[in-house]
Motif scaffolding. Structure first.
Motif, short mmCIF file in Angstrom:
data_model
loop_
_atom_site.label_atom_id
_atom_site.label_comp_id
_atom_site.label_asym_id
_atom_site.label_seq_id
_atom_site.Cartn_x
_atom_site.Cartn_y
_atom_site.Cartn_z
N TYR A 270 3.18 -3.48 4.71
CA TYR A 270 4.60 -3.68 4.94
C TYR A 270 5.25 -4.35 3.74
O TYR A 270 6.33 -3.95 3.29
N ASP B 167 -1.48 -7.85 12.46
CA ASP B 167 -2.59 -7.33 11.68
C ASP B 167 -2.36 -7.62 10.20
O ASP B 167 -1.34 -7.21 9.63
N THR C 83 2.64 -6.39 17.75
CA THR C 83 1.19 -6.20 17.60
C THR C 83 0.85 -5.69 16.20
O THR C 83 -0.17 -6.06 15.64
N LYS C 84 1.72 -4.84 15.62
CA LYS C 84 1.48 -4.37 14.25
C LYS C 84 1.56 -5.53 13.27
O LYS C 84 0.76 -5.63 12.35
N PHE D 268 -1.72 -4.53 7.96
CA PHE D 268 -0.39 -3.97 8.14
C PHE D 268 0.66 -4.80 7.42
O PHE D 268 1.59 -4.27 6.82
N VAL E 290 7.43 -0.33 10.45
CA VAL E 290 8.02 -1.04 11.59
C VAL E 290 9.17 -0.19 12.10
O VAL E 290 10.11 0.11 11.37
N ALA F 185 5.37 -3.26 20.32
CA ALA F 185 4.49 -2.54 19.40
C ALA F 185 4.61 -3.11 17.99
O ALA F 185 3.60 -3.24 17.28
N ASN F 186 5.82 -3.45 17.58
CA ASN F 186 6.02 -4.04 16.26
C ASN F 186 5.34 -5.40 16.16
O ASN F 186 4.79 -5.76 15.11
#
Length: 108
Positions: free
Chosen positions: A79, A72, A68-69, A75, A104, A65-66
């Protein structure tokens, strides 16, 4: 008189045979007990490693999941602002401790 002596003689061998059979039956029994103990220890190890496997699977899902984040661009910008107090010109950044990781998530 002779038949009595023969019975006593046979009984003496019968006792020796009985002790021998008992000793011979003890060996497989001891082996069976050791095998059972080994089986129980392996069952406990299996339970332990099944739990560890579940935890690692959960960590893997979080890491994916991190990933895929972090692919972006929006994101990544958020971040960088949260983590490194990055700002554009004439922009003020107010860091919030709960969001210091920038979204994250780490496994806990």
């Amino acid at each position: 008189m002779q038949p009595v002596n023969k019975k006593a003689h046979k009984r003496r061998y019968l006792g020796l045979i009985l002790v021998t059979v008992i000793l011979l039956m003890m060996l497989p029994t001891i082996n069976l007990v050791k095998s059972y103990q080994t089986l129980q220890s392996r069952r406990t190890l299996k339970v332990k490693y099944d739990k560890k496997s579940a935890q690692l699977d959960q960590q893997l899902v979080i890491k994916k999941a991190n990933i895929t984040k972090l692919q972006d661009p929006l994101f990544i910008e958020k971040y960088a602002r949260a983590k490194f107090s990055y700002s554009k010109q004439d922009e003020k950044v107010f860091p919030i401790t709960d969001l210091s990781d920038g979204g994250v998530t780490d496994s806990k």
